[in-house]
Each structure stands twice: as C-alpha cells, then as structure tokens.
Design an enzyme around this catalytic site. Structure first.
Site, mmCIF file in Angstrom:
data_model
loop_
_atom_site.group_PDB
_atom_site.id
_atom_site.type_symbol
_atom_site.label_atom_id
_atom_site.label_comp_id
_atom_site.label_asym_id
_atom_site.label_seq_id
_atom_site.Cartn_x
_atom_site.Cartn_y
_atom_site.Cartn_z
ATOM 1 N N GLY A 188 1.037 -1.230 0.234
ATOM 2 C CA GLY A 188 -0.200 0.229 0.128
ATOM 3 C C GLY A 188 0.728 1.374 0.372
ATOM 4 N N ASN A 189 0.176 2.786 0.564
ATOM 5 C CA ASN A 189 1.226 3.475 0.543
ATOM 6 C C ASN A 189 -0.045 4.388 1.352
ATOM 7 O OD1 ASN A 189 -0.548 5.752 -0.969
ATOM 8 N ND2 ASN A 189 -0.386 4.542 -2.983
ATOM 9 N N ARG A 190 0.760 5.644 1.708
ATOM 10 C CA ARG A 190 0.431 6.564 2.820
ATOM 11 C C ARG A 190 -0.530 7.170 2.294
ATOM 12 N NH1 ARG A 190 6.186 7.908 5.899
ATOM 13 N NH2 ARG A 190 4.580 9.780 6.946
ATOM 14 N N ALA A 229 -3.499 8.290 -5.228
ATOM 15 C CA ALA A 229 -2.105 7.347 -5.677
ATOM 16 C C ALA A 229 -2.494 5.817 -5.722
ATOM 17 C CB ALA A 229 -1.360 7.449 -3.888
#
Ligand code: C5P
Length: 218
Positions: A29-31, A95
């Site tokens: 995942g990402n932030r 994102a």
C-alpha cells in the site's frame, strides 16, 4: 474563494491509495490519506456537479451529495473509473500503485529463507487510459507527487499521459503532503502554471476547480 457553479457537469474523482494483495493477510500500500481527492469531490458536489468518487481503502466519511464507489486494487479502480465514462471532467487524485504482485498467494506466505523475492508487474495506468479513451472526458487532470525536479516531471506527465492539467504536490512546504490537512500545489498546463496554497485541502479543492472552470468555460 469563488463558488462558480458546476451545475450540469459530471465529474469523476479518484482518491486514496490502492492496496495490492500479496497473500490473504498482506498487501502493498502507500500513505495516501485520500483527503485531497475527497475534498475535491466534496467541493464539486457542493457546487452542483454530479460527482462520482472512486475511493481506494481510506478511513474517511462519504461527503454529502455524491456517489461513492469503494475499490481496493489498481485493477479494481481502473474498472470502476472506466465504467463511469463518459464524464465532463476526470480528476485522478488517487495514489495508484505502480506495481502489483504478479500473483496473489492463495495461502499466507510462510517465513523460510533469509531472502524472499516478490515478482511485481506494472498496474494499468488509469489516468493515461482515460486520457486516450473513446469516451475521453473534456478535461483530464492528474496529480504528481514528486520529491525533486517537480516541474520537469509534471510537464513530462502532461505530454506522456496526454492530460490537460497536472497538479503537483509542492514538497518541502511545511504541513503539506499525504496525511496532512494542508497542502501546496503547483498546477501545470500546456502554456501556463499556477501555484496554489499552502492552504487547507478544502480551500485548494475550490481553487483547483476554479482553474479548471476558467480554462474550460461552459
Ligand atoms: O506517473 P505517476 O504515477 O507519478 O502519475 C500520477 C498520476 O497518475 C496521478 O494522477 C495518478 O492518479 C495517476 N496514475 C494512474 N494509474 C497508475 C499510476 C498513476 O491513474 N497506475
């Protein structure tokens, strides 16, 4: 803050991260918090647009007056976004993961060797696909999160992905970024640019919509 009407316009916004599953309990995942995309969708709905918000996994309440479609992976986000075309405007604020595991392990991967190599494959580029789609929206806007050479990469994205505007997150501005309530953007189009903020993401959302309206009047 202007509040020129967006009545009669259909706007599709993507927001948040994507999660790319590795096995039944793990993912890449990402932030991204989704706050910027949610703020844009909320502002557009408040100004009368018919808004569809395609959201990755985020913990944000659904703004009023819009349709929300929840997805998890880049592949699912692509399906959901394409299914919403035609539209007047697409704003890709998500994102999206650039790579996903080549396959999802059916069971939990057990620890064994000192080194584990995961094979990753490119995900579909949703923004680039929307920009050349037969049902291309009139205005296609992308985001760019760069740490250096922001203008160079943002302008490169305008050309390569054939989009109308790129909103680049200005790094190095205190309080801006993925999880913050504030942000600073520089918006680039073929023959111009405009710096927005630093300001709350809710205010930036309206300013970005104003920029879009100013360049594509009804
Ligand atoms: O090339 P880069 O990932 O930096 O471009 C960011 C922009 O492209 C964002 O608008 C993002 O939503 C979009 N994107 C996409 N699909 C991908 C990767 C990025 O739509 N697979």
């Amino acid at each position: 803050m202007s509040a020129a009407s967006l009545g009669g316009r259909r706007i599709v916004v993507s927001a948040g991260p994507t999660y790319e599953d590795i096995d039944p309990v793990r993912f890449i995942g990402n932030r991204s918090s989704g706050k910027m995309g949610f703020a844009i969708a909320e502002a557009a709905a408040r100004r009368g647009a018919q808004v569809v918000l395609v959201a990755g996994p985020v913990s944000l309440p659904t703004p009023s007056g819009l349709q929300r479609v929840d997805v998890r992976s880049a592949r699912q986000m692509r399906e959901a976004v394409i299914a919403q075309l035609p539209a007047d405007v697409y704003i890709g604020a998500a994102a999206v993961a650039d790579y996903a595991p080549a396959e999802i392990a059916p069971g939990k991967i057990k620890k064994k060797d000192e080194r584990l190599t995961l094979a990753l494959v490119r995900t579909p580029d949703i923004l680039a696909e929307v920009a050349v789609h037969a049902r291309r929206p009139t205005v296609v806007v992308g985001f760019a999160a760069e740490t250096h050479d922001v203008e160079f990469y943002a302008r490169g994205k305008l050309e390569k992905k054939k989009v109308d505007m790129i909103a680049a997150n200005r790094v190095g501005v205190s309080g801006s970024g993925f999880e913050s309530d504030d942000n600073a953007l520089t918006v680039y189009w073929r023959d111009g640019e405009r710096a927005l903020g630093p300001a709350p993401k809710t205010a930036l959302a309206d300013e970005l919509l104003d920029l879009i309206l100013a360049r594509w009047p009804a």
